[in-house]
Design a protein around this motif. Structure first.
Motif, PDB file in Angstrom:
ATOM      1  N   ALA A  32       0.858  -1.188   0.000  1.00  9.45           N
ATOM      2  CA  ALA A  32       0.000   0.000   0.000  1.00  9.45           C
ATOM      3  C   ALA A  32       0.893   1.236   0.000  1.00  9.45           C
ATOM      4  O   ALA A  32       1.694   1.429   0.911  1.00  9.45           O
ATOM      5  CB  ALA A  32      -0.915  -0.003   1.220  1.00  9.45           C
ATOM      6  N   VAL A  33       0.768   2.047  -1.028  1.00  5.01           N
ATOM      7  CA  VAL A  33       1.620   3.228  -1.187  1.00  5.01           C
ATOM      8  C   VAL A  33       0.791   4.483  -0.978  1.00  5.01           C
ATOM      9  O   VAL A  33      -0.241   4.669  -1.637  1.00  5.01           O
ATOM     10  CB  VAL A  33       2.269   3.256  -2.587  1.00  5.01           C
ATOM     11  N   TRP A  34       1.234   5.321  -0.043  1.00  7.46           N
ATOM     12  CA  TRP A  34       0.559   6.604   0.145  1.00  7.46           C
ATOM     13  C   TRP A  34       1.592   7.718   0.170  1.00  7.46           C
ATOM     14  O   TRP A  34       2.712   7.557   0.653  1.00  7.46           O
ATOM     15  CB  TRP A  34      -0.324   6.609   1.384  1.00  7.46           C
ATOM     16  N   GLY A 243       0.965  -7.988   3.511  1.00  9.11           N
ATOM     17  CA  GLY A 243       0.956  -6.659   2.927  1.00  9.11           C
ATOM     18  C   GLY A 243       1.743  -5.623   3.704  1.00  9.11           C
ATOM     19  O   GLY A 243       1.623  -5.507   4.919  1.00  9.11           O
ATOM     20  N   THR A 244       2.544  -4.853   2.989  1.00  6.29           N
ATOM     21  CA  THR A 244       3.380  -3.816   3.576  1.00  6.29           C
ATOM     22  C   THR A 244       2.822  -2.432   3.229  1.00  6.29           C
ATOM     23  O   THR A 244       1.885  -2.297   2.439  1.00  6.29           O
ATOM     24  CB  THR A 244       4.820  -3.929   3.072  1.00  6.29           C
ATOM     25  N   VAL A 245       3.431  -1.405   3.834  1.00  5.43           N
ATOM     26  CA  VAL A 245       3.033  -0.024   3.584  1.00  5.43           C
ATOM     27  C   VAL A 245       4.271   0.797   3.264  1.00  5.43           C
ATOM     28  O   VAL A 245       5.291   0.705   3.958  1.00  5.43           O
ATOM     29  CB  VAL A 245       2.325   0.605   4.805  1.00  5.43           C
ATOM     30  N   GLY A 283      -6.189   7.065   5.239  1.00  7.64           N
ATOM     31  CA  GLY A 283      -7.396   6.560   5.881  1.00  7.64           C
ATOM     32  C   GLY A 283      -7.871   5.247   5.308  1.00  7.64           C
ATOM     33  O   GLY A 283      -8.371   4.378   6.044  1.00  7.64           O
ATOM     34  N   ASP A 284      -7.708   5.059   4.007  1.00 12.41           N
ATOM     35  CA  ASP A 284      -8.115   3.800   3.376  1.00 12.41           C
ATOM     36  C   ASP A 284      -7.249   2.635   3.865  1.00 12.41           C
ATOM     37  O   ASP A 284      -7.737   1.512   4.047  1.00 12.41           O
ATOM     38  CB  ASP A 284      -8.017   3.912   1.855  1.00 12.41           C
ATOM     39  N   ILE A 285      -5.967   2.898   4.060  1.00 14.25           N
ATOM     40  CA  ILE A 285      -5.066   1.860   4.563  1.00 14.25           C
ATOM     41  C   ILE A 285      -5.463   1.458   5.981  1.00 14.25           C
ATOM     42  O   ILE A 285      -5.542   0.268   6.312  1.00 14.25           O
ATOM     43  CB  ILE A 285      -3.609   2.344   4.519  1.00 14.25           C
ATOM     44  N   VAL A 286      -5.740   2.438   6.817  1.00 15.81           N
ATOM     45  CA  VAL A 286      -6.139   2.156   8.195  1.00 15.81           C
ATOM     46  C   VAL A 286      -7.448   1.376   8.223  1.00 15.81           C
ATOM     47  O   VAL A 286      -7.599   0.405   8.977  1.00 15.81           O
ATOM     48  CB  VAL A 286      -6.245   3.455   9.003  1.00 15.81           C
TER      49      VAL A 286
END
Length: 297
Positions: A32-34, A243-245, A283-286
């Motif tokens: 997940a990339v933010w 899954g990583t961030v 917020g979508d990741i959380v």
């Protein structure tokens, strides 16, 4: 209990990287990339904090102020247009005073569909030495000001200039915040131990923050771009197991300079074309994390 154990603040449980419950991101994505643009306002001659100087030079520091003001006059637009071009939304670390001083920048980010979280009122006013009433006032001001300016209720927090008090995380949860960017201990989201409510630590990297890249590590634009690509490639590979961030924290007065924006565009192109990235907002990741295994790792 040993002295070492006593010094542990107990903010989160220890969990080794291997053997945790598996995190799955949408559509089989592995990382997940933010992107976290810091939209900030620095005061030319801020009030003195006894614990830390706002500027390295005596006030007023015209050079430091004007360097950072390039963000709100020029480089925000250059950075934001590049992000939009390649499909990267922003999750904005906002100096809330920007809503009043330069609303055009906040409105531009809002029109692009970016998410906002608080970075305090000014980045030249620190939490060190604040009493509880003062800290509550900043949180309440952040909530009401951002909602008035954007229609959004902020869900997250990055302390101004990364400064805290021992009560900060508990207060954030009490006021209904969902996430903090102030803990740098992991490459996956984790639960934070708070007195009430629920608070999630989302990875926000200092290692690939452009401020650290250019000011601390003295990287060239190409070196910094290569670092981002290597960070992403490794996290995307490991994310096949769980899954990583990856967070890309930015300051437009740095990354949005004409000589730096080209290598940065190559990073966005690489991540967007790779196929393993869930390009999204904080917020979508959380939310996705909390839906899995009760949000507990």
């Amino acid at each position: 209990m040993s002295d070492a154990q006593k010094s542990d603040p107990g903010l989160y449980d220890y969990a080794p990287y291997r053997g945790r419950p598996k995190i799955k991101w949408q559509d089989g994505k592995t990382c997940a990339v933010w992107v976290a643009p810091n939209l900030e306002y620095y005061e030319l001659d801020p009030a003195v904090n006894p614990y830390r100087k706002s500027w390295p030079k005596p006030h007023p520091d015209v050079v430091g102020y004007s360097h950072r003001d390039h963000a709100n006059r020029v480089s925000h637009w250059r950075m934001a247009e590049m992000m939009t071009k390649h499909g990267f939304p922003g999750s904005v670390s906002l100096s809330v005073a920007l809503c009043d001083h330069i609303p055009e920048v906040v409105e531009d980010a809002n029109q692009r569909g970016w998410e906002f979280f608080s970075h305090g009122i000014y980045n030249t006013r620190y939490s060190y030495g604040m009493d509880e009433a003062q800290e509550r006032a900043i949180i309440e001001d952040s909530i009401t000001t951002v909602e008035r300016a954007t229609g959004q209720r902020i869900r997250g927090w990055l302390a101004p200039a990364l400064t805290h008090t021992p009560r900060t995380l508990d207060l954030l949860a009490e006021y209904g915040m969902d996430y903090t960017c102030d803990l740098y201990h992991d490459d996956q989201p984790t639960d934070v131990k708070v007195k009430s409510g629920q608070l999630t630590a989302i990875p926000y990297s200092l290692e690939v923050n452009d401020h650290y890249g250019f000011f601390i590590y003295n990287m060239s634009p190409r070196d910094y771009a290569d670092t981002l690509i290597r960070q992403y490639d490794r996290l995307a590979e490991e994310g096949a197991q769980s899954g990583t961030v990856m967070c890309i924290p930015l300051h437009s007065y740095l990354i949005g300079q004409p000589h730096r924006i080209g290598p940065f565009e190559a990073v966005l192109e690489h991540i967007a074309a790779d196929g393993r990235a869930w390009i999204t907002k904080a917020g979508d990741i959380v939310d996705a994390f909390r839906k899995q295994a009760g949000g507990v790792l």
